[in-house]
Design a protein around this motif. Structure first.
Motif, PDB file in Angstrom:
ATOM      1  N   ILE A  41      -5.842  -1.851   1.737  1.00 55.63           N
ATOM      2  CA  ILE A  41      -5.380  -0.681   2.493  1.00 55.63           C
ATOM      3  C   ILE A  41      -4.006  -0.989   3.029  1.00 55.63           C
ATOM      4  O   ILE A  41      -3.779  -2.023   3.669  1.00 55.63           O
ATOM      5  N   ALA A  77      -4.010   4.991   3.101  1.00 51.43           N
ATOM      6  CA  ALA A  77      -4.915   5.988   3.676  1.00 51.43           C
ATOM      7  C   ALA A  77      -4.334   6.657   4.912  1.00 51.43           C
ATOM      8  O   ALA A  77      -4.730   7.768   5.253  1.00 51.43           O
ATOM      9  N   ARG A  87      -5.528  10.228   1.611  1.00 56.00           N
ATOM     10  CA  ARG A  87      -6.599   9.503   0.922  1.00 56.00           C
ATOM     11  C   ARG A  87      -6.301   9.317  -0.559  1.00 56.00           C
ATOM     12  O   ARG A  87      -7.006   8.607  -1.250  1.00 56.00           O
ATOM     13  N   ARG A  88      -5.240   9.954  -1.052  1.00 56.95           N
ATOM     14  CA  ARG A  88      -4.899   9.877  -2.461  1.00 56.95           C
ATOM     15  C   ARG A  88      -3.518   9.260  -2.690  1.00 56.95           C
ATOM     16  O   ARG A  88      -2.926   9.413  -3.727  1.00 56.95           O
ATOM     17  N   ASN A  89      -3.010   8.557  -1.686  1.00 54.84           N
ATOM     18  CA  ASN A  89      -1.679   7.965  -1.789  1.00 54.84           C
ATOM     19  C   ASN A  89      -1.809   6.476  -2.074  1.00 54.84           C
ATOM     20  O   ASN A  89      -2.500   5.762  -1.352  1.00 54.84           O
ATOM     21  N   HIS A  90      -1.132   6.027  -3.116  1.00 59.45           N
ATOM     22  CA  HIS A  90      -1.163   4.615  -3.474  1.00 59.45           C
ATOM     23  C   HIS A  90       0.257   4.065  -3.498  1.00 59.45           C
ATOM     24  O   HIS A  90       1.206   4.769  -3.845  1.00 59.45           O
ATOM     25  N   TYR A 120      -1.948  -0.771  -3.294  1.00 55.46           N
ATOM     26  CA  TYR A 120      -2.663  -0.494  -2.058  1.00 55.46           C
ATOM     27  C   TYR A 120      -2.944   0.997  -1.913  1.00 55.46           C
ATOM     28  O   TYR A 120      -2.171   1.825  -2.391  1.00 55.46           O
ATOM     29  N   LEU A 121      -4.006   1.316  -1.194  1.00 56.77           N
ATOM     30  CA  LEU A 121      -4.282   2.685  -0.787  1.00 56.77           C
ATOM     31  C   LEU A 121      -3.614   2.899   0.559  1.00 56.77           C
ATOM     32  O   LEU A 121      -3.865   2.155   1.508  1.00 56.77           O
ATOM     33  N   MET A 160      -2.597  13.332  -6.280  1.00 55.84           N
ATOM     34  CA  MET A 160      -2.419  11.914  -5.983  1.00 55.84           C
ATOM     35  C   MET A 160      -0.926  11.637  -5.927  1.00 55.84           C
ATOM     36  O   MET A 160      -0.166  12.140  -6.745  1.00 55.84           O
TER      37      MET A 160
END
Length: 163
Positions: free
Chosen positions: A162, A98, A102-105, A95-96, A30
């Motif tokens: 997102i 994407a 898919r694992r980045n915030h 936020y995500l 992540m």
């Protein structure tokens, strides 16, 4: 036999935990980043342009090991714009991202109390251009995500989790 199995479990338990953590890190890493919104006295927003991707972005970057989100935001502002936060930052949302992974915030902070003791060093290896822009006349290549975040903060647009 039972005590031998228990002995093996005792010996291998720390190694097993480390192996599971390593496999988890390799298969499900992540990443965590921050972005900041800084407005000047005229209500203009500070944006940066990177050397390695097209478009204008909110300043920010990755969170380093041992660093809090707010510490990362403060560091990135100094590195990218020579902007120094004078008070606490306001966390607006998480936020995500994407589009990146898919694992980045990404955590978005608003910086209301700040100063800029001098102009940033431009161009640099990472940042090639910076500026304050009227929010109704952003550079044409301002990213869609940056525009959405500005609308969420300034126009009370519905928040989208997102990035």
């Amino acid at each position: 036999m039972g005590s031998m199995l228990e002995s093996l479990r005792t010996i291998f338990k720390p190694l097993t935990k480390k192996a599971i953590a390593l496999v988890s890190l390799m298969t499900r890493p992540m990443t965590l980043g921050v972005r900041t919104m800084v407005f000047d006295e005229q209500g203009r927003i500070f944006l940066v342009r990177h050397s390695y991707v097209p478009g204008w972005y909110l300043p920010g970057g990755g969170v380093d090991a041992g660093e809090t989100l707010a510490q990362a935001a403060v560091r990135e502002l100094r590195e990218e714009g020579n902007i120094h936060a004078n008070g606490p930052l306001e966390l607006f949302g998480v936020y995500l991202n994407a589009g990146h992974s898919r694992r980045n915030h990404v955590a978005l902070y608003i910086v209301r109390d700040w100063n800029q003791p001098g102009p940033p060093k431009m161009p640099g290896l990472e940042i090639v251009e910076v500026g304050f822009f009227d929010t109704t006349a952003l550079p044409e290549t301002t990213t869609a995500a940056t525009r959405r975040r500005i609308a969420e903060v300034l126009d009370d647009a519905p928040r989208n989790e997102i990035w």
